[in-house]
Design an enzyme around this catalytic site. Structure first.
Site, PDB file in Angstrom:
ATOM      1  CE  LYS A  84      -4.224  -1.777   2.120  1.00 22.09           C
ATOM      2  NZ  LYS A  84      -5.220  -1.625   3.176  1.00 22.09           N
ATOM      3  CG  ASP A 104      -8.278   0.793   3.441  1.00 20.78           C
ATOM      4  OD1 ASP A 104      -9.172   0.039   3.017  1.00 20.78           O
ATOM      5  OD2 ASP A 104      -7.065   0.509   3.370  1.00 20.78           O
TER       6      ASP A 104
HETATM    7  N1  LIG Z   1     -11.890  -4.133   7.547  1.00 18.92           N
HETATM    8  C1  LIG Z   1     -11.011  -3.658   6.690  1.00 18.92           C
HETATM    9  O1  LIG Z   1     -11.356  -3.197   5.594  1.00 18.92           O
HETATM   10  C2  LIG Z   1      -9.570  -3.627   7.071  1.00 18.92           C
HETATM   11  C3  LIG Z   1      -8.636  -2.934   6.289  1.00 18.92           C
HETATM   12  C4  LIG Z   1      -7.295  -2.956   6.694  1.00 18.92           C
HETATM   13  C5  LIG Z   1      -6.940  -3.642   7.851  1.00 18.92           C
HETATM   14  N2  LIG Z   1      -7.888  -4.287   8.583  1.00 18.92           N
HETATM   15  C6  LIG Z   1      -7.572  -4.980   9.844  1.00 18.92           C
HETATM   16  O2  LIG Z   1      -6.702  -4.174  10.579  1.00 18.92           O
HETATM   17  C7  LIG Z   1      -5.702  -4.972  11.208  1.00 18.92           C
HETATM   18  C8  LIG Z   1      -4.410  -4.185  11.254  1.00 18.92           C
HETATM   19  O3  LIG Z   1      -3.966  -3.965   9.909  1.00 18.92           O
HETATM   20  P1  LIG Z   1      -2.722  -3.025   9.584  1.00 18.92           P
HETATM   21  O4  LIG Z   1      -2.584  -3.017   8.117  1.00 18.92           O
HETATM   22  O5  LIG Z   1      -2.839  -1.760  10.316  1.00 18.92           O
HETATM   23  O6  LIG Z   1      -1.521  -3.904  10.223  1.00 18.92           O
HETATM   24  P2  LIG Z   1      -0.096  -3.375  10.720  1.00 18.92           P
HETATM   25  O7  LIG Z   1       0.338  -2.204   9.915  1.00 18.92           O
HETATM   26  O8  LIG Z   1       0.746  -4.586  10.758  1.00 18.92           O
HETATM   27  O9  LIG Z   1      -0.357  -2.865  12.226  1.00 18.92           O
HETATM   28  C9  LIG Z   1      -0.775  -3.751  13.205  1.00 18.92           C
HETATM   29  C10 LIG Z   1      -0.992  -3.005  14.507  1.00 18.92           C
HETATM   30  O10 LIG Z   1      -1.551  -3.930  15.449  1.00 18.92           O
HETATM   31  C11 LIG Z   1      -0.696  -4.028  16.585  1.00 18.92           C
HETATM   32  N3  LIG Z   1      -0.680  -5.427  17.021  1.00 18.92           N
HETATM   33  C12 LIG Z   1      -0.399  -6.504  16.271  1.00 18.92           C
HETATM   34  N4  LIG Z   1      -0.510  -7.622  16.999  1.00 18.92           N
HETATM   35  C13 LIG Z   1      -0.846  -7.226  18.265  1.00 18.92           C
HETATM   36  C14 LIG Z   1      -1.090  -7.915  19.479  1.00 18.92           C
HETATM   37  N5  LIG Z   1      -1.028  -9.239  19.544  1.00 18.92           N
HETATM   38  N6  LIG Z   1      -1.425  -7.182  20.576  1.00 18.92           N
HETATM   39  C15 LIG Z   1      -1.508  -5.823  20.510  1.00 18.92           C
HETATM   40  N7  LIG Z   1      -1.279  -5.115  19.389  1.00 18.92           N
HETATM   41  C16 LIG Z   1      -0.962  -5.809  18.268  1.00 18.92           C
HETATM   42  C17 LIG Z   1       0.673  -3.585  16.126  1.00 18.92           C
HETATM   43  O11 LIG Z   1       1.381  -3.132  17.253  1.00 18.92           O
HETATM   44  P3  LIG Z   1       2.974  -2.877  17.229  1.00 18.92           P
HETATM   45  O12 LIG Z   1       3.155  -1.527  16.592  1.00 18.92           O
HETATM   46  O13 LIG Z   1       3.329  -2.881  18.655  1.00 18.92           O
HETATM   47  O14 LIG Z   1       3.573  -3.998  16.437  1.00 18.92           O
HETATM   48  C18 LIG Z   1       0.285  -2.467  15.145  1.00 18.92           C
HETATM   49  O15 LIG Z   1      -0.014  -1.280  15.830  1.00 18.92           O
HETATM   50  C19 LIG Z   1      -5.617  -6.237  10.325  1.00 18.92           C
HETATM   51  O16 LIG Z   1      -5.464  -7.352  11.111  1.00 18.92           O
HETATM   52  C20 LIG Z   1      -6.945  -6.298   9.610  1.00 18.92           C
HETATM   53  O17 LIG Z   1      -7.767  -7.272  10.238  1.00 18.92           O
HETATM   54  C21 LIG Z   1      -9.184  -4.292   8.198  1.00 18.92           C
END
Ligand SMILES: NC(=O)c1ccc[n+]([C@@H]2O[C@H](COP(=O)([O-])OP(=O)(O)OC[C@H]3O[C@@H](n4cnc5c(N)ncnc54)[C@H](OP(=O)(O)O)[C@@H]3O)[C@@H](O)[C@H]2O)c1
Length: 292
Positions: free
Chosen positions: A75, A111
């Site tokens: 992205k 998004d």
């Molecule tokens: N519904 C939709 O259209 C949509 C679109 C995009 C994403 N999403 C959802 O959003 C989630 C995050 O996506 P992203 O792209 O933002 O991922 P990302 O860039 O990898 O960020 C993940 C975030 O979650 C935190 N995290 C991961 N595992 C954790 C845990 N076990 N306990 C506490 N915090 C945790 C990470 O913390 P750290 O910084 O400490 O590593 C980071 O802040 C995805 O899993 C997805 O399900 C949904």
């Protein structure tokens, strides 16, 4: 009855670029919409290796692919390969939708707008509300920008506090009038949670297979809160289930997934896609039911 259209030499092509893409629901959602509208178009998912991103983007032009979605992990890295990027996507630093306009590739971020549109369907006036974002990754960034743009007071909490700080500092640089954003530690959420009207899970916590986890202790939720979970698998996370039981308004992640697809479809085709059908089909798929 859905009209069948067998692809032929005039079929318009759309695609997803990412890695991995095999679990994506976008091909299902968009192909269903094309068929429903009787459009001669298909949507494919391309698993693109890291060192092939530039070639993949050039391929969009070479094959006259009309539009694309971009997903993890491209992205942000896709931006440098595009001809232009619309303001919101540029500020967020992430593109999830590309339109091929007469050979020029333009990047968008749906998004952010999907998140805000869903929120506005539930809350008439966002201005002055207090929101807590849990997480500081890619989706948190899009959500934070959308909330700031709508004059919501935002607090971010993340297991890695430094990452929350750099997310906020980085985004603040984009605004002439610096928005007020706070950071709290995850361990302090229970003491502060009562002041928030909107709670957003922007982490994967609660996602299959770790479905029994919640990003914050749900004992502190109250019925006056709106709870938005970006996780869409399972359809209803424990966070959403508990919030519903307490009487909160809720927005499930699959609705955001569908909405970003609906907005991308509009950008590509300038047509109104069958949004309810797209939502139903994604819902059924995630529920493991048969799709007709
Ligand atoms: N519904 C939709 O259209 C949509 C679109 C995009 C994403 N999403 C959802 O959003 C989630 C995050 O996506 P992203 O792209 O933002 O991922 P990302 O860039 O990898 O960020 C993940 C975030 O979650 C935190 N995290 C991961 N595992 C954790 C845990 N076990 N306990 C506490 N915090 C945790 C990470 O913390 P750290 O910084 O400490 O590593 C980071 O802040 C995805 O899993 C997805 O399900 C949904």
């Amino acid at each position: 009855m859905i009209k069948e259209q067998i692809p032929d030499a005039e079929t318009d092509l759309y695609c997803l670029i990412g890695n991995p893409v095999s679990h994506s629901l976008s091909p299902l959602m968009h192909n269903y919409a094309f068929r429903k509208l009787g459009l001669n178009a298909v949507y494919l998912a391309f698993n693109v290796q890291k060192n092939k991103l530039q070639e993949a983007v050039e391929g969009l032009k070479a094959f006259n692919i009309k539009g694309a979605n971009v997903t993890i992990p491209y992205k942000t890295s896709v931006i440098k390969h595009l001809d232009s990027v619309e303001d919101t996507a540029r500020i967020i630093g992430a593109v999830n939708t590309i339109k091929n306009r007469d050979g020029a590739l333009i990047g968008y971020n749906t998004d952010c707008s999907a998140f805000i549109e869903l929120l506005k369907e539930k809350l008439n006036n966002l201005k002055g509300l207090n929101a807590l974002i849990i997480g500081a990754g890619g989706v948190a960034r899009a959500i934070l920008y959308g909330l700031i743009e709508n004059n919501v007071n935002v607090t971010v909490t993340n297991r890695n506090t430094d990452k929350a700080e750099s997310l906020i500092e980085d985004l603040k640089k984009q605004f002439k009038v610096k928005p007020e954003c706070n950071i709290i530690r995850l361990s302090d959420v229970k003491n502060e949670i009562s002041k928030f009207q909107i709670i957003i899970n922007a982490t994967p916590v609660g996602m299959t297979p770790n479905m029994n986890e919640t990003p914050v202790n749900t004992d502190y939720l109250t019925s006056k809160m709106l709870v938005f979970d970006t996780v869409y698998n399972p359809l209803e996370t424990i966070l959403i289930k508990k919030a519903k039981r307490i009487g909160c308004q809720v927005i499930e992640g699959y609705r955001m997934l569908v909405k970003q697809g609906v907005l991308a479809f509009k950008i590509w085709t300038s047509l109104q896609p069958p949004a309810e059908d797209m939502e139903r089909i994604v819902y059924l798929k995630l529920k493991g039911e048969r799709i007709e």
